[in-house]
Design an enzyme around this catalytic site. Structure first.
Site, PDB file in Angstrom:
ATOM      1  N   GLU A  12       0.840  -1.199   0.000  1.00  0.00           N
ATOM      2  CA  GLU A  12       0.000   0.000   0.000  1.00  0.00           C
ATOM      3  C   GLU A  12       0.872   1.245   0.000  1.00  0.00           C
ATOM      4  OE1 GLU A  12      -3.775   0.410   2.204  1.00  0.00           O
ATOM      5  OE2 GLU A  12      -2.767   2.054   3.271  1.00  0.00           O
ATOM      6  N   THR A  43      -3.971   4.802  -1.692  1.00  0.00           N
ATOM      7  CA  THR A  43      -5.001   5.322  -0.811  1.00  0.00           C
ATOM      8  C   THR A  43      -5.101   6.834  -0.935  1.00  0.00           C
ATOM      9  OG1 THR A  43      -5.785   5.329   1.476  1.00  0.00           O
ATOM     10  CG2 THR A  43      -3.417   5.555   1.141  1.00  0.00           C
ATOM     11  N   TYR A  44      -6.071   7.418  -0.221  1.00  0.00           N
ATOM     12  CA  TYR A  44      -6.151   8.874  -0.107  1.00  0.00           C
ATOM     13  C   TYR A  44      -6.910   9.232   1.159  1.00  0.00           C
ATOM     14  CZ  TYR A  44     -10.678   8.150  -2.537  1.00  0.00           C
ATOM     15  OH  TYR A  44     -11.917   7.719  -2.929  1.00  0.00           O
ATOM     16  N   ALA A  46      -9.596  11.292   3.974  1.00  0.00           N
ATOM     17  CA  ALA A  46     -11.024  11.205   4.250  1.00  0.00           C
ATOM     18  C   ALA A  46     -11.830  11.955   3.203  1.00  0.00           C
ATOM     19  CB  ALA A  46     -11.322  11.770   5.640  1.00  0.00           C
ATOM     20  N   HIS A  72      -7.925   2.960  -4.241  1.00  0.00           N
ATOM     21  CA  HIS A  72      -8.870   3.074  -3.148  1.00  0.00           C
ATOM     22  C   HIS A  72      -9.996   4.014  -3.565  1.00  0.00           C
ATOM     23  CE1 HIS A  72      -6.244   1.709   0.467  1.00  0.00           C
ATOM     24  NE2 HIS A  72      -5.782   1.176  -0.649  1.00  0.00           N
ATOM     25  N   ASP A 104     -13.567   7.198   6.128  1.00  0.00           N
ATOM     26  CA  ASP A 104     -13.760   7.982   7.345  1.00  0.00           C
ATOM     27  C   ASP A 104     -14.639   9.189   7.065  1.00  0.00           C
ATOM     28  OD1 ASP A 104     -12.016   6.316   8.794  1.00  0.00           O
ATOM     29  OD2 ASP A 104     -10.277   7.401   7.995  1.00  0.00           O
ATOM     30  N   TYR A 154     -11.789  -7.062   8.876  1.00  0.00           N
ATOM     31  CA  TYR A 154     -11.242  -6.719  10.195  1.00  0.00           C
ATOM     32  C   TYR A 154     -10.951  -7.983  10.988  1.00  0.00           C
ATOM     33  CZ  TYR A 154     -12.604  -2.057   8.901  1.00  0.00           C
ATOM     34  OH  TYR A 154     -12.707  -0.861   8.235  1.00  0.00           O
TER      35      TYR A 154
END
Length: 305
Positions: A12, A43-44, A46, A72, A104, A154
């Protein structure tokens, strides 16, 4: 004769915040590229706060490297129309892998109750369905292929979930919506991953679940990890890192603990390993070297047919 199966390997990355960080990131990318990962996820922040920077990174990965990016995509705080446009943009730009996440809540107060406005895509399973709908309209562009859609899992209870059983029901809903695989958030105990897989299979989840691990080479990183996962810090590991007499010793301790997590997960049948790198290659490569992960031979297309 069927081809041998090799554990998947992925990393990642996150978009750079400035020119200095971009230079460092590309050093990491080039060092990781030679390990021939199956994909790298991008990723990035919120609510897509640095989405354009992420898309620029995806474009460079596609045009300047041999790497296959997994983009993402979070749904909270975005309208259905916006998400549809982003998925179309990703597919049109050559992205063939998307990690569908709820994400988020933004910090700007747009969704003070933590819920997306009515009519928006509020959860990851709905985002998976949206991606599949867009994909269905792009079959010619995809040359009868398909987009690979991943989701989060999770190994310990999600901070906002009432139970681990509820987490598994959510995972099952994501698979029913069309997800192909899952990547776990970080965990500290080898038994956490095995427990997740056991609960998921018992509930009917059949898709591959890839354990996500991060080199735990400092107490600062350990604190960050525990905050991201919403779980308590592993006190034994914390004490060992605190007691280290040098950065080198601290790194050895953290790498060894990470390797143990990954090795036990692989022995328990994990289909591969996903390494959260924090955009740093050294510790990730240390983990990979210690794991001695078997990789497929580098060969041309004709030789692999």
């Amino acid at each position: 004769m069927s081809s041998p199966s090799y554990p998947a390997l992925s990393y990642e990355l996150y978009p750079p915040r400035n020119a200095e960080a971009e230079e460092s990131l590309w050093t990491t990318i080039r060092r990781l590229e030679v390990t021939r990962p199956d994909f790298v996820s991008v990723t990035y922040g919120a609510a897509g706060s640095n989405r354009e920077t992420a898309i620029a990174l995806l474009r460079r990965l596609l045009t300047e490297t041999t790497l296959k990016p997994l983009a993402h995509l979070t749904c909270i705080g975005s309208s259905r129309a916006d998400l549809t446009a982003i998925v179309e943009r990703l597919i049109g730009g050559g992205v063939r892998g998307i990690l569908a996440l709820r994400g988020d809540a933004p910090d700007d107060g747009d969704a003070p109750d933590g819920h997306a406005p009515e009519g928006d895509v509020a959860h990851a399973d709905a985002l998976v369905r949206l991606i599949r709908e867009v994909e269905g309209q792009r079959t010619a562009q995809l040359a009868a292929g398909r987009v690979s859609v991943g989701v989060a899992a999770y190994a310990t209870r999600h901070p906002a979930s009432p139970s681990m059983e509820q987490d598994v029901e959510v995972l099952l809903a994501k698979e029913a919506a069309g997800a192909d695989f899952a990547i776990t958030q970080v965990f500290f105990r080898p038994s956490d991953y095995a427990g997740l897989v056991r609960r998921a299979r018992r509930a009917g989840v059949t898709m591959p679940i890839i354990p996500g691990v991060m080199p735990m080479t400092s107490t600062r990183r350990l604190k960050k990890l525990s905050g991201l996962a919403g779980i308590d810090v592993d006190q034994g590991l914390w004490d060992r890192l605190e007691g280290a007499r040098s950065d080198e010793e601290r790194r050895r301790i953290g790498v060894a603990a990470t390797v143990e997590l990954a090795r036990v997960a692989l022995e328990d049948g994990a289909p591969g390993i996903h390494l959260y790198t924090f955009n740093e290659h050294a510790a990730a490569l240390d983990v990979l070297d210690a794991l001695d992960l078997e990789r497929p031979p580098q060969a041309g297309l004709a030789a692999s047919l």
